[in-house]
Every structure is written in C-alpha cells, then in structure tokens.
Write a protein that holds these residues in place. Structure first.
Motif, short mmCIF file in Angstrom:
data_model
loop_
_atom_site.label_atom_id
_atom_site.label_comp_id
_atom_site.label_asym_id
_atom_site.label_seq_id
_atom_site.Cartn_x
_atom_site.Cartn_y
_atom_site.Cartn_z
N UNK A 23 -7.06 41.98 2.32
CA UNK A 23 -8.43 42.39 1.96
C UNK A 23 -9.07 41.31 1.09
N UNK A 24 -9.56 40.25 1.70
CA UNK A 24 -10.10 39.12 0.93
C UNK A 24 -11.39 39.44 0.18
N UNK A 25 -11.96 40.61 0.40
CA UNK A 25 -13.22 40.99 -0.25
C UNK A 25 -12.99 41.68 -1.60
N UNK A 26 -11.75 41.81 -2.04
CA UNK A 26 -11.46 42.44 -3.34
C UNK A 26 -11.49 41.36 -4.42
N UNK A 27 -12.58 41.30 -5.15
CA UNK A 27 -12.78 40.24 -6.14
C UNK A 27 -11.70 40.24 -7.21
N UNK A 28 -11.30 41.41 -7.65
CA UNK A 28 -10.34 41.48 -8.76
C UNK A 28 -8.98 40.93 -8.37
N UNK A 29 -8.64 40.98 -7.09
CA UNK A 29 -7.38 40.38 -6.65
C UNK A 29 -7.41 38.87 -6.86
N UNK A 30 -8.54 38.24 -6.54
CA UNK A 30 -8.71 36.81 -6.77
C UNK A 30 -8.66 36.50 -8.26
N UNK A 31 -9.35 37.30 -9.06
CA UNK A 31 -9.40 37.04 -10.50
C UNK A 31 -8.02 37.19 -11.14
N UNK A 32 -7.27 38.21 -10.73
CA UNK A 32 -5.93 38.40 -11.28
C UNK A 32 -5.01 37.25 -10.86
N UNK A 33 -5.15 36.79 -9.64
CA UNK A 33 -4.33 35.65 -9.21
C UNK A 33 -4.73 34.41 -10.00
N UNK A 34 -6.03 34.25 -10.25
CA UNK A 34 -6.48 33.14 -11.06
C UNK A 34 -5.91 33.17 -12.46
N UNK A 35 -5.84 34.36 -13.04
CA UNK A 35 -5.28 34.50 -14.38
C UNK A 35 -3.81 34.10 -14.41
N UNK A 36 -3.08 34.48 -13.37
CA UNK A 36 -1.66 34.11 -13.30
C UNK A 36 -1.50 32.59 -13.19
N UNK A 37 -2.33 31.97 -12.34
CA UNK A 37 -2.28 30.51 -12.21
C UNK A 37 -2.60 29.84 -13.55
N UNK A 38 -3.57 30.38 -14.26
CA UNK A 38 -3.94 29.80 -15.56
C UNK A 38 -2.75 29.80 -16.51
N UNK A 39 -2.05 30.90 -16.58
CA UNK A 39 -0.93 31.00 -17.51
C UNK A 39 0.25 30.12 -17.10
N UNK A 40 0.25 29.70 -15.85
CA UNK A 40 1.27 28.75 -15.38
C UNK A 40 0.76 27.31 -15.46
N UNK A 41 -0.39 27.12 -16.11
CA UNK A 41 -1.02 25.80 -16.27
C UNK A 41 -1.43 25.19 -14.95
N UNK A 42 -1.67 26.01 -13.96
CA UNK A 42 -2.14 25.55 -12.64
C UNK A 42 -3.66 25.73 -12.60
N UNK A 43 -4.35 24.85 -13.29
CA UNK A 43 -5.76 25.07 -13.58
C UNK A 43 -6.68 24.94 -12.36
N UNK A 44 -6.39 24.01 -11.47
CA UNK A 44 -7.23 23.87 -10.28
C UNK A 44 -7.16 25.13 -9.42
N UNK A 45 -5.96 25.65 -9.25
CA UNK A 45 -5.80 26.89 -8.48
C UNK A 45 -6.50 28.05 -9.17
N UNK A 46 -6.41 28.10 -10.48
CA UNK A 46 -7.07 29.16 -11.24
C UNK A 46 -8.58 29.09 -11.08
N UNK A 47 -9.13 27.88 -11.14
CA UNK A 47 -10.58 27.71 -10.97
C UNK A 47 -11.02 28.17 -9.59
#
Length: 220
Positions: free
Chosen positions: A132-156
C-alpha cells in the motif's frame, strides 16, 4: 421562563465535562449521539473557539485519515488551544488509514521504532509500502528508522515521499530538516524546518533550530 438561547451547544457542554472529568469514553458517547464526523468537520472550521476545540478533539477520537485535511488546517488555527488539540489529534489520524490489518502493522512499525529495533521497522515498513504505497505514515516511519541508523539519504527520500502523499505531515518535514542538518546542508535544513513550521507553528524545538541556523548562516 428559561432562556434556551443561553445554553451552550451540546458539543461544547460535552467538551466542558471532558475537561472536568477527563472521561474520553463519555465524551465520545455523548458526541457520537448527536454529531457525525462530517458535522464535526464543519464545526472544526466554522464554530467559535470552544466549538472548534471540541470538534477537533472529537475528530481525534472518532474519525480516521479522511479528516486529515481538516485537522491539518486546524494546526494553524488562530486559537492556540485548537492548534494544540489538532497536533495531538492528527498524529492519531495518521495511524488510522487502510484496513484493520494495515493499521495494526503501522502500530507495530511504530513500536519497533520506539524500541530501537530499526532494521525490523524498515523490513516491516517496506512490506507495507509494497502492498500500500499510499500510506504516508509507513514512509515516514521507515524514514525515521533510516535516520536512526545514520542512513540520511534514505531517510530524506522516505520523508519526502510521506510529504508528497500527505502535505500536512509536519513530522516528515522536520525529519528531513534533521537529516540535512546531519549532512551539514544548512540551506536545505533551514528550508525543511521552515516548511514544518508553516504546517505546524507550535513546533517550538523546530523554531529554535530555525533561529540557530539563521544565526549560524549570518555569521559565516
């Protein structure tokens, strides 16, 4: 003879009881007897201050992602109380999207991030996004996880996609700002933080970041 015109609207009376008793179940029961979510959305835009506060609070309890735009606009209401209620309400609405199973998955992803199990959060969020690619919060939560792993480009990239789907997602905008800050891209960080503030002026930590960045860029 009693002057009925002096009586507050039913929703305001229910809201005042809620403030005194903090009984959300009673508030939901009282409001749902007399108001639909569509009526609450109209009140959130057109009622007086107490009515708007009550309506936005009720939407936070009773509605789903379908009220995202109405509650999102309430984030910039002229009344601070409405804005505060809207910020709490809209975070709940972002998780009330899709089927029951999809909502449960979103909650699980959120819990994984809260418990710092970031790789698992990314895996589960990716599965949900593929479905379900239309669920915005799924993208945001995945971005948050990438951020905490210092994967900043993926998080952005993930936060940007969340904002494309949900233009009221101030958390995604603030998250992008933090990523750009970690990359020492001050111009992009400032732009992202300002975007978050336009969506939600109540983000005091973000406002402080904007002030610090502006000072830093002036001193350079």
């Amino acid at each position: 003879m009693e002057d009925r015109t002096l009586r507050p609207p039913l929703i305001v009376s229910a809201y005042e009881r809620y403030l005194n008793e903090q009984d959300s179940a009673s508030f939901i029961r009282d409001v749902s007897r007399h108001y639909t979510c569509a009526t609450l959305e109209r009140l959130a835009q057109m009622a007086d201050r107490a009515g708007r506060r009550a309506a936005v609070l009720a939407l936070g309890f009773m509605s789903d992602y379908g009220s995202n735009a109405i509650v999102g606009r309430a984030l910039t209401d002229r009344d601070r109380g409405v804005r505060t209620i809207a910020e709490n309400a809209i975070r709940e609405l972002w998780l009330r999207v899709g089927s029951r199973e999809q909502r449960m998955t979103l909650k699980s992803i959120e819990r994984l991030n809260q418990s710092k199990r970031y790789d698992e959060a990314i895996r589960l969020a990716t599965e949900l996004i593929h479905e379900s690619p239309w669920i915005a919060e799924a993208w945001r939560q995945r971005g948050a996880a990438h951020y905490h792993l210092s994967q900043y480009e993926a998080a952005i990239r993930n936060c940007h996609q969340a904002l494309e789907i949900n233009p009221y997602h101030f958390t995604a905008a603030a998250g992008m700002g933090q990523c750009y800050l970690m990359q020492e891209n001050l111009v992009a960080a400032l732009e992202s933080f300002r975007r978050a503030l336009r969506l939600n002026p109540g983000l005091e930590e973000v406002r402080a970041q904007v002030v610090r960045l502006q000072r830093s860029m002036r001193d350079q």
